[in-house]
Every structure is written in C-alpha cells, then in structure tokens.
Design a protein around this motif. Sequence first.
Motif, PDB file in Angstrom:
ATOM      1  N   HIS A 278      13.987  20.426 -38.585  1.00 42.99           N
ATOM      2  CA  HIS A 278      12.975  21.072 -39.766  1.00 42.99           C
ATOM      3  C   HIS A 278      13.413  22.442 -40.639  1.00 42.99           C
ATOM      4  O   HIS A 278      13.529  23.356 -41.216  1.00 42.99           O
ATOM      5  CB  HIS A 278      11.811  21.133 -40.037  1.00 42.99           C
ATOM      6  N   ALA A 279      13.850  23.767 -39.520  1.00 42.11           N
ATOM      7  CA  ALA A 279      14.162  24.403 -39.637  1.00 42.11           C
ATOM      8  C   ALA A 279      15.979  25.186 -40.196  1.00 42.11           C
ATOM      9  O   ALA A 279      15.051  25.449 -40.859  1.00 42.11           O
ATOM     10  CB  ALA A 279      14.617  25.180 -38.516  1.00 42.11           C
ATOM     11  N   SER A 280      16.739  24.353 -40.266  1.00 45.63           N
ATOM     12  CA  SER A 280      17.726  24.412 -40.476  1.00 45.63           C
ATOM     13  C   SER A 280      17.747  23.704 -41.767  1.00 45.63           C
ATOM     14  O   SER A 280      18.892  24.244 -42.989  1.00 45.63           O
ATOM     15  CB  SER A 280      18.670  23.147 -40.312  1.00 45.63           C
ATOM     16  N   VAL A 281      16.995  23.400 -42.451  1.00 46.57           N
ATOM     17  CA  VAL A 281      16.740  23.305 -44.128  1.00 46.57           C
ATOM     18  C   VAL A 281      15.645  23.910 -44.844  1.00 46.57           C
ATOM     19  O   VAL A 281      14.684  23.227 -45.801  1.00 46.57           O
ATOM     20  CB  VAL A 281      16.989  21.776 -44.095  1.00 46.57           C
ATOM     21  N   GLU A 282      15.059  24.668 -44.284  1.00 44.66           N
ATOM     22  CA  GLU A 282      13.858  25.612 -44.848  1.00 44.66           C
ATOM     23  C   GLU A 282      14.482  27.169 -45.430  1.00 44.66           C
ATOM     24  O   GLU A 282      15.606  27.290 -45.197  1.00 44.66           O
ATOM     25  CB  GLU A 282      13.229  25.683 -43.403  1.00 44.66           C
TER      26      GLU A 282
ATOM     27  N   LEU B 107      13.966  30.228 -45.476  1.00 34.20           N
ATOM     28  CA  LEU B 107      13.103  31.067 -44.984  1.00 34.20           C
ATOM     29  C   LEU B 107      15.155  32.151 -44.969  1.00 34.20           C
ATOM     30  O   LEU B 107      15.202  31.130 -43.733  1.00 34.20           O
ATOM     31  CB  LEU B 107      12.598  30.901 -43.953  1.00 34.20           C
ATOM     32  N   PRO B 108      14.266  33.641 -44.392  1.00 35.34           N
ATOM     33  CA  PRO B 108      15.462  33.796 -44.107  1.00 35.34           C
ATOM     34  C   PRO B 108      15.729  34.208 -42.763  1.00 35.34           C
ATOM     35  O   PRO B 108      16.507  34.262 -42.250  1.00 35.34           O
ATOM     36  CB  PRO B 108      14.212  35.638 -44.028  1.00 35.34           C
TER      37      PRO B 108
ATOM     38  N   MET C 162      18.694  31.813 -38.405  1.00 30.11           N
ATOM     39  CA  MET C 162      19.723  31.306 -37.465  1.00 30.11           C
ATOM     40  C   MET C 162      20.535  30.117 -37.820  1.00 30.11           C
ATOM     41  O   MET C 162      21.455  30.393 -36.554  1.00 30.11           O
ATOM     42  CB  MET C 162      18.513  30.245 -37.397  1.00 30.11           C
ATOM     43  N   VAL C 163      21.003  29.643 -38.930  1.00 27.77           N
ATOM     44  CA  VAL C 163      22.113  28.858 -38.563  1.00 27.77           C
ATOM     45  C   VAL C 163      23.214  30.192 -38.661  1.00 27.77           C
ATOM     46  O   VAL C 163      24.735  29.747 -38.376  1.00 27.77           O
ATOM     47  CB  VAL C 163      22.440  28.543 -40.421  1.00 27.77           C
ATOM     48  N   THR C 164      23.336  31.235 -39.657  1.00 28.25           N
ATOM     49  CA  THR C 164      24.286  32.391 -39.720  1.00 28.25           C
ATOM     50  C   THR C 164      24.415  33.001 -38.452  1.00 28.25           C
ATOM     51  O   THR C 164      26.029  33.801 -37.954  1.00 28.25           O
ATOM     52  CB  THR C 164      23.977  33.365 -41.198  1.00 28.25           C
TER      53      THR C 164
ATOM     54  N   ILE D   7      17.193  32.324 -32.740  1.00 28.41           N
ATOM     55  CA  ILE D   7      17.360  32.170 -31.271  1.00 28.41           C
ATOM     56  C   ILE D   7      17.861  30.394 -30.212  1.00 28.41           C
ATOM     57  O   ILE D   7      18.347  30.188 -29.365  1.00 28.41           O
ATOM     58  CB  ILE D   7      16.869  33.139 -29.329  1.00 28.41           C
ATOM     59  N   TYR D   8      17.473  29.778 -31.727  1.00 25.14           N
ATOM     60  CA  TYR D   8      17.714  28.418 -30.938  1.00 25.14           C
ATOM     61  C   TYR D   8      19.026  28.017 -31.315  1.00 25.14           C
ATOM     62  O   TYR D   8      18.714  27.163 -29.551  1.00 25.14           O
ATOM     63  CB  TYR D   8      17.345  27.876 -32.501  1.00 25.14           C
ATOM     64  N   SER D   9      19.830  28.636 -31.785  1.00 30.22           N
ATOM     65  CA  SER D   9      21.036  27.692 -31.311  1.00 30.22           C
ATOM     66  C   SER D   9      21.830  28.837 -29.453  1.00 30.22           C
ATOM     67  O   SER D   9      22.565  27.813 -28.453  1.00 30.22           O
ATOM     68  CB  SER D   9      22.490  28.139 -31.991  1.00 30.22           C
ATOM     69  N   ILE D  10      21.124  30.092 -29.248  1.00 31.88           N
ATOM     70  CA  ILE D  10      21.768  30.045 -27.216  1.00 31.88           C
ATOM     71  C   ILE D  10      20.877  29.549 -26.791  1.00 31.88           C
ATOM     72  O   ILE D  10      21.971  28.878 -25.717  1.00 31.88           O
ATOM     73  CB  ILE D  10      21.240  31.508 -28.153  1.00 31.88           C
TER      74      ILE D  10
END
Length: 549
Positions: free
Chosen positions: A137-141, A143-144, A149-151, A324-327
């Motif tokens: 859900h976070a990657s299509v929200e 929100l800054p 997170m994605v960047t 920090i999700y991707s880490i």
Amino acid sequence: MKSITKLALIGLLLASRLYLQPIYSLVSDCDETFNYWEPLNFLLRGFGKQTWEYSPEYSIRSWAFLLPLYTSLLPIGKLCSVLGLPPYVLFYVARSILGLYSVVMEWHLYRELEATLSLQTANMWLLFQIFNPGWFHASVELLPSSFAMVTMLGFAKYGLRYLSTGSDTAFIQALLFNFVSGILGWPFVLILSVPLVAHYVITHRIFASIKTGFGSLLRLLAVIVVVFCIDSIYYGKVTPVAWNIVMYNVVDANEKSGPNIFGVEPWYYYFLNLLLNFPITVLVGCLVGLATNFRLASIWGSLLVWMAIFVQQPHKEERFLYPIYSIISLSASVGFTKVWGRLSGSKGVRNTFFFGLYALTICQSSMRTFALIKNYTAPLDAYAHIPIVPGPQNVCVGREWFHYPTSMFLSNDYRLHFIQSGFDGLLPGDFKETHSMLNSIREIPVGMNNENKFDPSKLTPVDQCDFYIDFMLPTEESQDALDPNEMGEEWKLVYRTPFVDASQSKFLGRAFSAPEFLLKLVPGQKYWSRVYEVNFLDYCVFERQTEQV
C-alpha cells in the motif's frame, strides 16, 4: 532456470505495482487524503478540501511535491472529461503512475544487486519486495514519506556501488537521491545519509572529502533552489517548506502545537508495526544480515539511526518507517544469502529450508494483504457508488470524515461537507473556487490554526445534505447530528458494502485474512475462534429523497 525465475519475479512485480496495488490498495491515512489528494484534485479540477498546513500563514506542505503528478495527469484528466469517464479514473491512473515509479526504482536497485552482490541476493530481495504488505500500500500512496521510501532506492543503489568500487561519482549520486527524497519529499530522511557520509570522511583524505563535499553541496543547493522557487511562486511569498516542516515538528513544538498534539504511542509501537508490515521471516533475515555483513555497515547504519531516533519520538505513525522499508528487505536478502552459503554442503536441507522460507513469506504476506483489502477498502467502493444526479449536491460525513478517500470520487458539481459529530479537532476547510488558482492558494483562509483547535465554521447544517456516508453503528445522540440507524423517511439507503467491525473482531481477524475453507480445517475450532474472528458492519450511502410533484 535462473532466467525463468527472473522473468517470473519481474512479471509479478509489474502485475502488483501497476494493477493490483492501484486498484485494490486502501487509503490508509487521512493525512494522505486531505494534505495531498485534495490539493491535487484542486489543481486538476478546481475544488478540494484545504488543511491548515496549506495556509500561507503556515505553509508546511509543498506544491512542488504535487507538480510532477499534476503535469502527468492534466492531459489524462481532459481526455477523461471528453470520454465521459468517472472522475475516480484519475485517482487510479495516479496510483498506477506511482506504482510505475516504484517499478523503475526497484528495477535499478535489482540490477545493482545483481552486479554488486549476486543474482541470488537480487532475486531474493525482489521476492521480499513483492511480498511485502507494507510496500503493497505504501508505494502507491501519495505521501512524502512514500515518495522518500521509493526514491531512497536510488540512494541504496549508488550507496552499494560506492561501497563496492569506492567511486566518488557513485557516492555523490547516492547523496543526490537522498537530497531529492528530503527536500522534495520529507526533510527528515536527510538523516539517512549520515552513516554513508561518515564512512566516506573516515576512509578518505581531507582534500578528497572537501572536493566531494563541495560537489555534493552544489547538488543539494540546486535541489533546494528548484523546490524553493516553485513553492514560493505558488504561495506568493518566500517559502522554504522543508525548513517550515522542521520548525513546526521539532524547533517550535510544544504542548499546544507540534506532532504530539495528534497523539502519542509507546516505545514498542514501531516494533509491533513491523510485525504487521513484514513477514516474520524477513525480519529474522534482516537481523542476520545486520549481524553478518559488515561491509554494508554504513547502509545498515541508516536503518539503525532511523529506528534509534524515531522510537524516542512520542508521536508515532506507520508511515514514518516507510523510508527504511527497502533496507530491511535488503538486509534480509543479504542475511539469507549468507545462510544459503552455510547450508551448501547439504542440498536437501538447503532446498527444504528455503522452500519453507519462501512459502511462509508468501503465506503471511498474502494473508496480511488480503486482510487490508477485504477489511478496509469499503470507503473506496462506497464513494464510487454515490448516485449521479443533476445539479449541485452536498455529500456529508460526520464521524466518518477520516475515511474519506478523495474528491476525485465526486462529480464536478458535488462537494464534501462535514456535519456535527463527536470530533472536536480542526477539520479541513475549502479552497476558494471564486478566485484564480494562484489567488486561492495565496489567500489566508479563515478559521485555521496549528493547534488542532475546533472551528465550528467548518460544519454544515444537516438540512443542506443531499447524501450521507456512515457505517451502521449507534451514535452519541448528544454529539452526532445524524444516526444511520434512524435516518427517517426522507433518507433512502442506496448502497452498502462491508467494513470491518473492529470492536467485535479479534486482532488476528482484523490483521490477517485466510480463505474460509482453510480456516475450517484448523483443528480446535472452539479455541481458534478465541484468537481469530472477524465481523463486519455495513458502510452505507444514504440519499435524501426529494418530494415528487
């Protein structure tokens, strides 16, 4: 076999990010709705709710942040209007664009992992990314923190390249992604680059550090100037939004204003949150990776610094951990690659272990994701089924205001209004529709404050409501203007959809979902029902009936 695995993972990634997530993911935070979807709808369609954060008096939200999505959606919006498509098509297209951005960034990090570490690590990381309920859900929200997170995947990519090659160019590129994440997105993520900068300074001579620091500073200034100029143009005054955010949340925060007035959580909140948003296998693998691969210590340091700082903050929200999700996924893939190497002497044991690992990861992730979709997406369904009738219409909400998805679900002459309920904080107002866009943005709205103080002017009388949205639960007669259980003959129920009844459901039932036929196979049904039970109530759309002549 390796090529088939790679293609399968890429196919799953595309299907998830471009279709499943945009269509089925929930809107998890009212801050996303009122601070980002509503201003975006205002830019695209000329109306929307305005929060105090967008008042020029405070200006702690960036119009530059919305600009890339706005310019992408503008021609699509005109096409939808010509074709007569419902306005919420824009909402789903916007989420697909956000999902596409995630795909591009994940693909770049995947290729870097393949080149820098190993194909096995890259595949494992991508699997953990795909089956990550939080990322779902976070990657299509909008929100800054989601953008950051994605960047920050770009930061991780070039951070890995720098650690493996010692390249100054890679180091500067890593910082550039961090600068964009922080200045255009969420300024607090600038902290994440501190461990990598410390690594560079410790391992290089002073002259090299000064030279590289100068090059990095130029890029930081370039990002700051671009974002600063855009926001200053929109607000019509000098507006350093990133600095205003830090001032409000840190420097000027007190008992009357600042993040803590919106609620505080115990120190262990984030650890429980991670247990919901990551499979337990990934969290265990993350600990293994942190403990066994010291070559990536400066990247692991970003995760540890972030947790150390945010665990201490009284005000906590799920989205604060997004960067920090991707880490976490990266550390888990590195950790399990190490385990793979240790089990290389016994092929049967290794294959059995990793089959169980992947099966458990996919199972827990799917159960959590299905629960989010099944239990919490009723508002998206309900607002998409508001009847379309000629003329201006007022869609009203009371206690259910914070589940409102976005005005992109309303027709051009429909407007959202708030009626009296038990909520005693500051509700959003409206962007002015009688001015030009820039004049509306620059005008200081009436009744705004940064202390969450209630403003009665934000409320609308019930007799002006044409539609009413609520779930079927008793209300407080002294607080709520309408009770959905006693609506009277002038109101007609036109649509209902199930929404989880949190008060009548067990925690496991709210958090995870499994097919009924599988649940019936679980032994000890009498005892199982004590920990896993989910009940639903109706989330309803009511329409006021006009007298027939």
